[in-house]
Motif scaffolding. Structure first.
Motif, mmCIF file in Angstrom:
data_model
loop_
_atom_site.group_PDB
_atom_site.id
_atom_site.type_symbol
_atom_site.label_atom_id
_atom_site.label_comp_id
_atom_site.label_asym_id
_atom_site.label_seq_id
_atom_site.Cartn_x
_atom_site.Cartn_y
_atom_site.Cartn_z
ATOM 1 N N TYR A 297 0.447 -1.199 -0.022
ATOM 2 C CA TYR A 297 -0.063 0.203 0.135
ATOM 3 C C TYR A 297 0.764 0.888 -0.121
ATOM 4 O O TYR A 297 0.489 2.168 0.384
ATOM 5 N N CYS A 298 1.883 1.329 -0.344
ATOM 6 C CA CYS A 298 3.190 2.401 -0.794
ATOM 7 C C CYS A 298 2.398 2.866 -2.308
ATOM 8 O O CYS A 298 3.363 2.852 -3.094
ATOM 9 N N VAL A 299 1.372 3.024 -2.537
ATOM 10 C CA VAL A 299 0.838 3.915 -3.319
ATOM 11 C C VAL A 299 -0.078 5.345 -2.989
ATOM 12 O O VAL A 299 -0.019 5.456 -2.114
ATOM 13 N N ASP A 300 -0.132 5.921 -3.834
ATOM 14 C CA ASP A 300 -1.268 6.816 -4.367
ATOM 15 C C ASP A 300 -2.625 6.490 -2.945
ATOM 16 O O ASP A 300 -3.632 5.771 -3.968
ATOM 17 N N TYR A 301 -3.091 7.701 -2.471
ATOM 18 C CA TYR A 301 -4.428 7.536 -1.141
ATOM 19 C C TYR A 301 -5.693 7.161 -2.711
ATOM 20 O O TYR A 301 -6.158 6.506 -2.546
ATOM 21 N N ASP A 302 -4.785 7.995 -3.401
ATOM 22 C CA ASP A 302 -6.170 8.015 -3.975
ATOM 23 C C ASP A 302 -6.573 6.908 -5.009
ATOM 24 O O ASP A 302 -7.364 6.079 -5.629
ATOM 25 N N MET A 303 -5.529 5.943 -5.814
ATOM 26 C CA MET A 303 -5.878 4.729 -6.023
ATOM 27 C C MET A 303 -6.693 3.505 -5.015
ATOM 28 O O MET A 303 -7.470 3.130 -6.078
ATOM 29 N N ILE A 304 -6.223 3.834 -4.037
ATOM 30 C CA ILE A 304 -6.662 2.729 -3.071
ATOM 31 C C ILE A 304 -7.931 3.904 -2.962
ATOM 32 O O ILE A 304 -9.336 2.430 -2.465
ATOM 33 N N VAL A 305 -8.256 4.345 -3.252
ATOM 34 C CA VAL A 305 -10.227 5.253 -3.184
ATOM 35 C C VAL A 305 -10.510 4.639 -4.237
ATOM 36 O O VAL A 305 -11.943 4.266 -4.369
ATOM 37 N N ARG A 306 -9.318 4.784 -5.242
ATOM 38 C CA ARG A 306 -10.236 4.121 -6.707
ATOM 39 C C ARG A 306 -10.898 2.448 -6.876
ATOM 40 O O ARG A 306 -11.635 2.341 -7.969
ATOM 41 N N ALA A 307 -9.780 1.518 -6.149
ATOM 42 C CA ALA A 307 -9.772 0.925 -5.831
ATOM 43 C C ALA A 307 -10.892 0.000 -5.533
ATOM 44 O O ALA A 307 -11.189 -1.133 -5.529
ATOM 45 N N LEU A 308 -11.255 0.334 -3.968
ATOM 46 C CA LEU A 308 -12.636 0.462 -3.505
ATOM 47 C C LEU A 308 -13.649 -0.778 -4.179
ATOM 48 O O LEU A 308 -13.517 -1.777 -3.211
ATOM 49 N N PRO A 309 -14.092 0.229 -4.381
ATOM 50 C CA PRO A 309 -14.801 -0.393 -5.297
ATOM 51 C C PRO A 309 -14.546 -1.635 -6.098
ATOM 52 O O PRO A 309 -15.353 -2.712 -6.147
ATOM 53 N N ALA A 310 -13.338 -2.234 -6.763
ATOM 54 C CA ALA A 310 -12.497 -3.418 -6.985
ATOM 55 C C ALA A 310 -12.636 -4.654 -6.069
ATOM 56 O O ALA A 310 -13.257 -5.166 -6.465
ATOM 57 N N PHE A 311 -12.649 -4.253 -5.049
ATOM 58 C CA PHE A 311 -12.481 -4.696 -4.001
ATOM 59 C C PHE A 311 -13.843 -5.092 -3.335
ATOM 60 O O PHE A 311 -14.227 -6.308 -3.120
ATOM 61 N N LYS A 312 -14.698 -4.188 -3.559
ATOM 62 C CA LYS A 312 -15.675 -4.577 -3.054
ATOM 63 C C LYS A 312 -16.276 -5.737 -3.953
ATOM 64 O O LYS A 312 -17.137 -6.889 -3.176
ATOM 65 N N LYS A 313 -16.522 -5.451 -5.867
ATOM 66 C CA LYS A 313 -16.691 -6.670 -6.579
ATOM 67 C C LYS A 313 -16.003 -7.729 -6.187
ATOM 68 O O LYS A 313 -16.482 -9.016 -6.286
ATOM 69 N N LEU A 314 -14.985 -7.788 -5.676
ATOM 70 C CA LEU A 314 -14.036 -9.586 -5.382
ATOM 71 C C LEU A 314 -15.140 -10.262 -4.522
ATOM 72 O O LEU A 314 -14.981 -11.238 -4.194
ATOM 73 N N ALA A 315 -15.074 -9.299 -3.435
ATOM 74 C CA ALA A 315 -16.059 -9.744 -2.076
ATOM 75 C C ALA A 315 -17.164 -10.381 -2.598
ATOM 76 O O ALA A 315 -16.963 -11.905 -2.150
ATOM 77 N N GLU A 316 -17.753 -9.249 -2.765
ATOM 78 C CA GLU A 316 -19.610 -10.403 -3.311
ATOM 79 C C GLU A 316 -19.194 -10.651 -4.311
ATOM 80 O O GLU A 316 -19.932 -12.276 -4.243
ATOM 81 N N ALA A 317 -18.019 -11.502 -5.302
ATOM 82 C CA ALA A 317 -18.112 -12.439 -6.063
ATOM 83 C C ALA A 317 -17.985 -14.114 -5.578
ATOM 84 O O ALA A 317 -18.279 -15.102 -6.064
ATOM 85 N N TYR A 318 -17.483 -13.547 -4.280
ATOM 86 C CA TYR A 318 -17.108 -14.675 -2.950
ATOM 87 C C TYR A 318 -18.629 -15.552 -2.335
ATOM 88 O O TYR A 318 -18.525 -16.222 -2.153
ATOM 89 N N GLN A 319 -19.137 -13.506 -2.198
ATOM 90 C CA GLN A 319 -20.465 -14.213 -1.014
ATOM 91 C C GLN A 319 -21.622 -14.973 -2.602
ATOM 92 O O GLN A 319 -22.805 -15.043 -1.705
ATOM 93 N N ALA A 320 -21.248 -14.490 -3.523
ATOM 94 C CA ALA A 320 -22.398 -14.918 -4.249
ATOM 95 C C ALA A 320 -22.776 -16.341 -4.273
ATOM 96 O O ALA A 320 -22.459 -17.204 -3.836
#
Lengths: 395, 395
Positions: free
Chosen positions: B372-395
């Motif tokens: 996570y030695c990355v731009d803060y904004d990249m993390i912000v932009r990435a969060l929806p992708a992590f959410k989708k990743l979690a959802e892909a496993y909760q289906a």
């Protein structure tokens, strides 16, 4: 408690370095101006002014994270492109950035390519006299060093012995022209003869024999003798280069490997060299210096300074009765000892505060090497000491 | 034609690096802002302004031949004295310049010390999960890697298994705290427990077991947790340090080894490490950067930037249902996969343009590492992708 291999290394540690460190001690005792240190190839000429300008400009105007950050293990792509283009312009080749791997000096590059190529027991041929560190580099990867004895008339490769000593286990041959320690430069004719032998032997054994051209002295040439670019004469050539001498940056550890697309198993060699760069702990060549090199690609140091040293040292020592090889390149003078005991000759020289390295360190016993990349005035001050040394043997 | 060992290396080449290189490709396809690259520990915080000042000042005011020339293989004596003094001030030690060897980053330093110590077949213990490159570094010198399985509750050393796996062939143990990949920091109590085991086993076997502390993340610590200086707790400790993270200079390859006078066979270890630096092809750590370090000895990067990233990523991912180790140091988040197939999880993440590294690369299967030695904004932009990743496993 240290490794058994290292016990030997520590005992037989670099004679050159030991001499250099002893020189620093002697300087403290006798005063720096009274010690004549010809031991180390540490360039006496300043880097070109452009190096300084480039560093300040890059540091001032480029993004700090980019300048000092990680990049591909092989180095910045734009820097490698600049180097490939420059080589193409000079030598009429068609190199691309894929053919260039930035390295931590030539020493780093040689270790990377030997790690890439050698299986334990593989043979690596060198021509005596040779840069003594090759022994260690080859041993690092359990290779076997095979030494071709010197032709003491010309100090050019002994082709007959070379032909005879190539076996099915010969994986690589290291050449170093302009040569350390002799200053000899191989002509196109010599390179073609080497290539002919190698091609014959590759055919005979059905193997690939890589010719590793160690070229830190490429630009340090006197007179108009050309230094042939060996990949043009033999397909399986890999070049190791360094800016230590050509830009007087030895402490910065910056150089590159050229791996032409023509070499056998090119894709694997390039991939493996990139991996070797990483796992040997180099990771990549120092980042700022990569960028500096790209800006200074057409720069050179003033070799007239070395030439002046060469003329003074060679002319005076031969006048004193010493037998020397007149160097066409690099900044070393290779001289026959007086008497028949090399160690004693080196010791006797030290009595006159002359620090010179015994030829045995280079696989060339009965000779000594003097690095004349030193202040001209030091040579002038050292001449009476050389005279006394000669006289000590004429008594 | 390449060496057999390298064939394996090339096949199993660094997953992290492969991911980093793939990220650059994906960025070209989807646009840089739509690829979320958590693969590489490339610091996102700028080096301190003093680094720039120091470079310009040194280049402008010091002698170019000195700045860029050769020095002792171990590094400039004045630089090593500054480092020793700084460590003494911080840790109450009595180190001198002889105890410091400047290295080409921590990776260079680890290779130097392993070359110094290992005989073929010597065992080197690591605690899983661990920085995957240790495998290669140990293999470079024909050592045998012995892995202690992870304690998945705490990710602290499994002391019982450690005790049991030490043999008469154990030559070294590598610890890495703050830890890559878990972010865990070993407390004084943990270090003392490790030292107790090691002392007992040294007595039992009559051997020297060197504890190699790989400490590139020493200064990257959140909260007030102290990072114990391990040589104070165990005599046979050798520290490998790097300025890659603490000053954000990873591309420059600058670090050092600390070899305290208390280590067994000190004189030989120090001499051999100096020789190893040379014959491995490093020769010396980059010269200008050595001088820069001495000027910037009290500088640090703004780790609050990493802390902010850490909080956002950890808090949000746990909220999404991911199970993570809350890191106390370094800049990695160690997270349990969803489902039971690590490779599939990593692949699924990539479908959402999330580049994360499978834990198997660190000897910790069933987990992933995110840098996570990355731009803060990249993390912000990435969060929806992590959410989708979690959802892909909760289906």
């Amino acid at each position: 408690m240290i490794s058994e291999k290292m016990v030997d290394y520590v005992k037989g540690s670099s004679v050159i370095r030991a001499m250099f460190e002893e020189g620093q001690k002697l300087a403290k005792i006798y005063g720096e101006e009274n010690v004549y240190d010809f031991s180390l190839g540490n360039p006496s000429v300043e880097p070109p002014a452009k190096v300084k300008e480039a560093i300040v400009d890059i540091i001032t105007n480029e993004n700090a994270k980019q300048i000092h950050g990680y990049m591909l293990n092989a180095g910045y792509e734009d820097v490698r492109t600049v180097i490939a283009d420059s080589l193409n312009k000079k030598h009429g080749t068609s190199l691309k950035q894929d053919n260039i791997i930035m390295t931590v000096g030539a020493a780093g590059g040689l270790n990377v390519i030997l790690k890439t190529l050698l299986n334990p027991g593989d043979e690596v041929i060198v021509f005596a006299p040779f840069f003594g560190e090759y022994r260690s580099y080859v041993k690092n990867f359990e290779g076997e060093l095979v030494i071709i004895s010197p032709d003491t008339d010309t100090f050019l490769p002994n082709l007959k012995e070379f032909y005879d000593k190539i076996t099915s286990k010969t994986k690589a041959v290291i050449v170093n022209t302009p040569n350390n320690p002799t200053g000899v430069v191989y002509s196109e004719k010599v390179i073609m003869a080497l290539a002919e032998v190698l091609n014959k032997k590759q055919d005979e054994y059905g193997t690939a024999i890589y010719l590793i051209a160690d070229e830190p002295y490429r630009e340090i040439v006197y007179s108009n003798q050309e230094v042939p670019f060996i990949p043009k004469y033999y397909d399986n050539t890999i070049v190791g280069y360094s800016y230590s001498k050509s830009l007087s940056l030895p402490g910065e550890r910056i150089g590159y490997l050229v791996i032409p697309a023509e070499v056998d198993d090119f894709e694997n060699v390039v991939s493996a060299a990139g991996v070797a760069t990483r796992i040997l702990g180099f990771v990549n060549a120092p980042s700022l210096m990569q960028k500096v090199i790209a800006r200074c690609i057409d720069e050179e140091v003033d070799i007239e300074v070395y030439n002046r040293n060469r003329e003074l040292l060679y002319n005076t020592l031969t006048e004193y009765g010493f037998e020397c090889v007149k160097p066409d390149g690099a900044f070393y003078l290779w001289m026959k000892i007086l008497g028949d005991n090399e160690a004693e000759f080196v010791k006797k020289a030290k009595e006159f505060n002359l620090l010179i390295v015994g030829g045995s360190a280079f696989g060339g016993s009965g000779y000594v090497r003097m690095a004349y990349c030193v202040d001209y005035d030091m040579i002038v001050r050292a001449l009476p000491a050389f005279k006394k040394l000669a006289e000590a043997y004429q008594a």
